[in-house]
Scaffold this motif. Structure first.
Motif, PDB file in Angstrom:
ATOM      1  N   LYS A 151       8.120 -16.669  -1.110  1.00  0.00           N
ATOM      2  CA  LYS A 151       8.416 -17.648  -2.165  1.00  0.00           C
ATOM      3  C   LYS A 151       7.606 -18.922  -1.982  1.00  0.00           C
ATOM      4  CE  LYS A 151      13.131 -16.542  -3.700  1.00  0.00           C
ATOM      5  NZ  LYS A 151      14.539 -17.036  -3.722  1.00  0.00           N
ATOM      6  N   ASN A 152       7.340 -19.273  -0.731  1.00  0.00           N
ATOM      7  CA  ASN A 152       6.551 -20.478  -0.444  1.00  0.00           C
ATOM      8  C   ASN A 152       5.121 -20.361  -0.959  1.00  0.00           C
ATOM      9  OD1 ASN A 152       8.740 -21.650   0.890  1.00  0.00           O
ATOM     10  ND2 ASN A 152       8.145 -20.757   2.862  1.00  0.00           N
ATOM     11  N   HIS A 153       4.709 -19.116  -1.192  1.00  0.00           N
ATOM     12  CA  HIS A 153       3.368 -18.858  -1.751  1.00  0.00           C
ATOM     13  C   HIS A 153       3.464 -18.450  -3.217  1.00  0.00           C
ATOM     14  CE1 HIS A 153       1.142 -19.042   2.098  1.00  0.00           C
ATOM     15  NE2 HIS A 153       2.292 -18.635   2.610  1.00  0.00           N
ATOM     16  N   GLU A 154       4.642 -18.679  -3.797  1.00  0.00           N
ATOM     17  CA  GLU A 154       4.892 -18.364  -5.210  1.00  0.00           C
ATOM     18  C   GLU A 154       4.709 -16.878  -5.502  1.00  0.00           C
ATOM     19  OE1 GLU A 154       2.377 -20.975  -7.449  1.00  0.00           O
ATOM     20  OE2 GLU A 154       3.662 -22.714  -7.103  1.00  0.00           O
ATOM     21  N   VAL A 155       5.164 -16.064  -4.549  1.00  0.00           N
ATOM     22  CA  VAL A 155       5.115 -14.611  -4.702  1.00  0.00           C
ATOM     23  C   VAL A 155       6.542 -14.067  -4.640  1.00  0.00           C
ATOM     24  CG1 VAL A 155       4.285 -12.430  -3.733  1.00  0.00           C
ATOM     25  CG2 VAL A 155       2.825 -14.464  -3.648  1.00  0.00           C
ATOM     26  N   LEU A 156       6.880 -13.213  -5.593  1.00  0.00           N
ATOM     27  CA  LEU A 156       8.211 -12.616  -5.654  1.00  0.00           C
ATOM     28  C   LEU A 156       8.202 -11.252  -4.976  1.00  0.00           C
ATOM     29  CD1 LEU A 156      11.138 -12.451  -6.759  1.00  0.00           C
ATOM     30  CD2 LEU A 156      10.154 -11.457  -8.855  1.00  0.00           C
ATOM     31  N   LEU A 157       9.133 -11.058  -4.044  1.00  0.00           N
ATOM     32  CA  LEU A 157       9.316  -9.751  -3.409  1.00  0.00           C
ATOM     33  C   LEU A 157      10.576  -9.114  -3.967  1.00  0.00           C
ATOM     34  CD1 LEU A 157       8.781  -7.496  -1.341  1.00  0.00           C
ATOM     35  CD2 LEU A 157      10.038  -8.881   0.350  1.00  0.00           C
ATOM     36  N   GLU A 158      10.427  -7.929  -4.552  1.00  0.00           N
ATOM     37  CA  GLU A 158      11.566  -7.159  -5.053  1.00  0.00           C
ATOM     38  C   GLU A 158      11.765  -5.947  -4.163  1.00  0.00           C
ATOM     39  OE1 GLU A 158      10.799  -6.236  -9.137  1.00  0.00           O
ATOM     40  OE2 GLU A 158      11.408  -8.234  -9.842  1.00  0.00           O
ATOM     41  N   VAL A 159      12.950  -5.830  -3.558  1.00  0.00           N
ATOM     42  CA  VAL A 159      13.239  -4.728  -2.637  1.00  0.00           C
ATOM     43  C   VAL A 159      14.266  -3.796  -3.265  1.00  0.00           C
ATOM     44  CG1 VAL A 159      14.077  -4.085  -0.346  1.00  0.00           C
ATOM     45  CG2 VAL A 159      12.786  -6.222  -0.659  1.00  0.00           C
ATOM     46  N   GLU A 160      13.962  -2.510  -3.213  1.00  0.00           N
ATOM     47  CA  GLU A 160      14.884  -1.493  -3.727  1.00  0.00           C
ATOM     48  C   GLU A 160      15.039  -0.416  -2.662  1.00  0.00           C
ATOM     49  OE1 GLU A 160      15.239   1.703  -7.448  1.00  0.00           O
ATOM     50  OE2 GLU A 160      13.689   0.150  -7.472  1.00  0.00           O
ATOM     51  N   TYR A 161      16.273   0.070  -2.480  1.00  0.00           N
ATOM     52  CA  TYR A 161      16.544   1.099  -1.475  1.00  0.00           C
ATOM     53  C   TYR A 161      16.830   2.438  -2.145  1.00  0.00           C
ATOM     54  CZ  TYR A 161      17.118  -2.969   1.552  1.00  0.00           C
ATOM     55  OH  TYR A 161      16.921  -4.145   2.238  1.00  0.00           O
ATOM     56  N   SER A 162      16.286   3.489  -1.533  1.00  0.00           N
ATOM     57  CA  SER A 162      16.516   4.838  -2.065  1.00  0.00           C
ATOM     58  C   SER A 162      16.910   5.762  -0.915  1.00  0.00           C
ATOM     59  CB  SER A 162      15.238   5.367  -2.739  1.00  0.00           C
ATOM     60  OG  SER A 162      15.364   6.758  -3.015  1.00  0.00           O
ATOM     61  N   PRO A 163      17.973   6.551  -1.071  1.00  0.00           N
ATOM     62  CA  PRO A 163      18.393   7.473  -0.007  1.00  0.00           C
ATOM     63  C   PRO A 163      17.550   8.744   0.058  1.00  0.00           C
ATOM     64  CG  PRO A 163      19.843   7.679  -1.897  1.00  0.00           C
ATOM     65  CD  PRO A 163      18.896   6.551  -2.217  1.00  0.00           C
ATOM     66  N   SER A 164      16.721   8.975  -0.958  1.00  0.00           N
ATOM     67  CA  SER A 164      15.969  10.238  -1.022  1.00  0.00           C
ATOM     68  C   SER A 164      14.452  10.048  -0.954  1.00  0.00           C
ATOM     69  CB  SER A 164      16.320  10.983  -2.313  1.00  0.00           C
ATOM     70  OG  SER A 164      16.026  10.175  -3.453  1.00  0.00           O
ATOM     71  N   ILE A 165      13.992   8.840  -0.674  1.00  0.00           N
ATOM     72  CA  ILE A 165      12.555   8.583  -0.650  1.00  0.00           C
ATOM     73  C   ILE A 165      11.882   9.297   0.527  1.00  0.00           C
ATOM     74  CG2 ILE A 165      13.018   6.422   0.566  1.00  0.00           C
ATOM     75  CD1 ILE A 165      10.425   5.319  -0.460  1.00  0.00           C
ATOM     76  N   HIS A 166      10.751   9.935   0.259  1.00  0.00           N
ATOM     77  CA  HIS A 166       9.976  10.616   1.297  1.00  0.00           C
ATOM     78  C   HIS A 166       8.487  10.245   1.226  1.00  0.00           C
ATOM     79  CE1 HIS A 166      13.275  13.119   2.669  1.00  0.00           C
ATOM     80  NE2 HIS A 166      13.541  13.442   1.415  1.00  0.00           N
ATOM     81  N   ASP A 167       7.996  10.026   0.021  1.00  0.00           N
ATOM     82  CA  ASP A 167       6.563   9.754  -0.161  1.00  0.00           C
ATOM     83  C   ASP A 167       6.188   8.378   0.372  1.00  0.00           C
ATOM     84  OD1 ASP A 167       6.310  12.193  -1.356  1.00  0.00           O
ATOM     85  OD2 ASP A 167       6.458  11.409  -3.404  1.00  0.00           O
ATOM     86  N   ARG A 168       4.916   8.240   0.718  1.00  0.00           N
ATOM     87  CA  ARG A 168       4.367   6.966   1.161  1.00  0.00           C
ATOM     88  C   ARG A 168       3.152   6.661   0.291  1.00  0.00           C
ATOM     89  NH1 ARG A 168       6.252  10.057   5.191  1.00  0.00           N
ATOM     90  NH2 ARG A 168       7.413   9.110   6.903  1.00  0.00           N
ATOM     91  N   GLU A 169       3.237   5.553  -0.420  1.00  0.00           N
ATOM     92  CA  GLU A 169       2.174   5.260  -1.380  1.00  0.00           C
ATOM     93  C   GLU A 169       2.099   3.760  -1.638  1.00  0.00           C
ATOM     94  OE1 GLU A 169       1.296   8.064  -4.723  1.00  0.00           O
ATOM     95  OE2 GLU A 169       2.130   6.420  -5.913  1.00  0.00           O
ATOM     96  N   ILE A 170       0.878   3.267  -1.832  1.00  0.00           N
ATOM     97  CA  ILE A 170       0.651   1.863  -2.181  1.00  0.00           C
ATOM     98  C   ILE A 170      -0.191   1.835  -3.446  1.00  0.00           C
ATOM     99  CG2 ILE A 170      -0.450  -0.307  -1.473  1.00  0.00           C
ATOM    100  CD1 ILE A 170       0.111   0.613   1.450  1.00  0.00           C
ATOM    101  N   ARG A 171       0.221   1.021  -4.407  1.00  0.00           N
ATOM    102  CA  ARG A 171      -0.508   0.907  -5.671  1.00  0.00           C
ATOM    103  C   ARG A 171      -0.824  -0.551  -5.970  1.00  0.00           C
ATOM    104  NH1 ARG A 171       0.312   5.262  -9.708  1.00  0.00           N
ATOM    105  NH2 ARG A 171       1.385   7.006  -8.701  1.00  0.00           N
TER     106      ARG A 171
END
Length: 249
Positions: free
Chosen positions: A178-198
């Protein structure tokens, strides 16, 4: 396709090896890897030519360099068109204990001022070192691209004793961003397996081990403790794609 055809004197040995590898990768349609080998081989040949006084040998080297440069340029144009068409695919194999694969080294080619939004899907942002990895990745985003405004993280929730630590750590990262004016949105999933960055400029990076591909250093005063280009890696594969119509995770 150009053939090496170079003498096997010690002066040219490295260039021959590199260019033979380039030709082999070229024949196997592994164009991104072939291009790198062509470029490195050409640089080696240029060094050989600069140190050559024999006019005939210098002329032959110049012809060889010209042929390889033409092939490299054709591959470069082909890959550029692949990117434009959304068909680009580059694969990097990180060997066990390899070094030189910090987040900055791996991602810098794809991060520029056009990146304003990032999606990270990684089920293992739980333990302290994994939270530190994520923090380090966020630092690269801020440092490499001052235009990033939103970071989305999809991960799994630690169901054990580390749950509070995980939530608290991600909250601290969120407040710091936030100090850099960037918003982090965190979401949790019980079934996530994939690893990916977009990235919203179209780049998609898939890492077999996610962000957690670094090994621990032997101690707190070992090289690689701070500079991750010097830190040994676990074996993993990185696949990089480009898609003009990137969908959000």
């Amino acid at each position: 396709m150009a053939k090496s055809g170079l003498g096997q004197d010690p002066e040219s040995a490295n260039a021959v090896t590199m260019l033979q590898r380039a030709v082999k990768l070229d024949a196997e349609y592994k164009y991104p890897q072939a291009l790198i080998c062509y470029q490195e081989g050409i640089d080696l040949l240029l060094q050989v030519m600069k140190g050559t006084k024999d006019c005939t040998k210098k002329s032959n080297l110049r012809d060889k360099i010209s042929g390889y440069m033409e092939r490299a340029e054709n591959i470069k144009k082909y890959l550029a068109q692949e990117k434009e068409d959304g068909k680009y695919h580059k694969q990097i194999k990180i060997e066990e204990n390899a070094t030189g694969f910090s987040y900055e080294s791996l991602f810098q080619e794809y991060l520029n001022e056009t990146v304003t939004e990032v999606w990270i899907e990684d089920p293992y942002i739980r333990q302290i070192h994994q939270l530190h990895n994520f923090l380090r990745f966020c630092e690269i985003l801020i440092k490499r691209s001052s235009k990033v405004k939103i970071i989305h993280l999809l991960t799994s929730l630690d169901k054990g004793n580390g749950k509070e630590q995980q939530i608290r750590g991600l909250e601290e990262i969120k407040e710091s961003l936030k100090n850099h004016e960037v918003l982090l949105e965190v979401e949790y999933s019980p079934s996530i397996h994939d690893r990916e960055i977009r990235f919203n400029n179209g780049w998609i990076i898939k890492i077999g081990r996610g962000l957690d591909y670094f090994k621990r250093t032997q101690g707190r005063f070992s090289l690689g403790y701070f500079d991750f280009d010097l830190r040994p890696c676990h074996e993993t594969t990185v696949d990089i794609f480009h898609n003009r119509h990137t969908k959000k995770i």
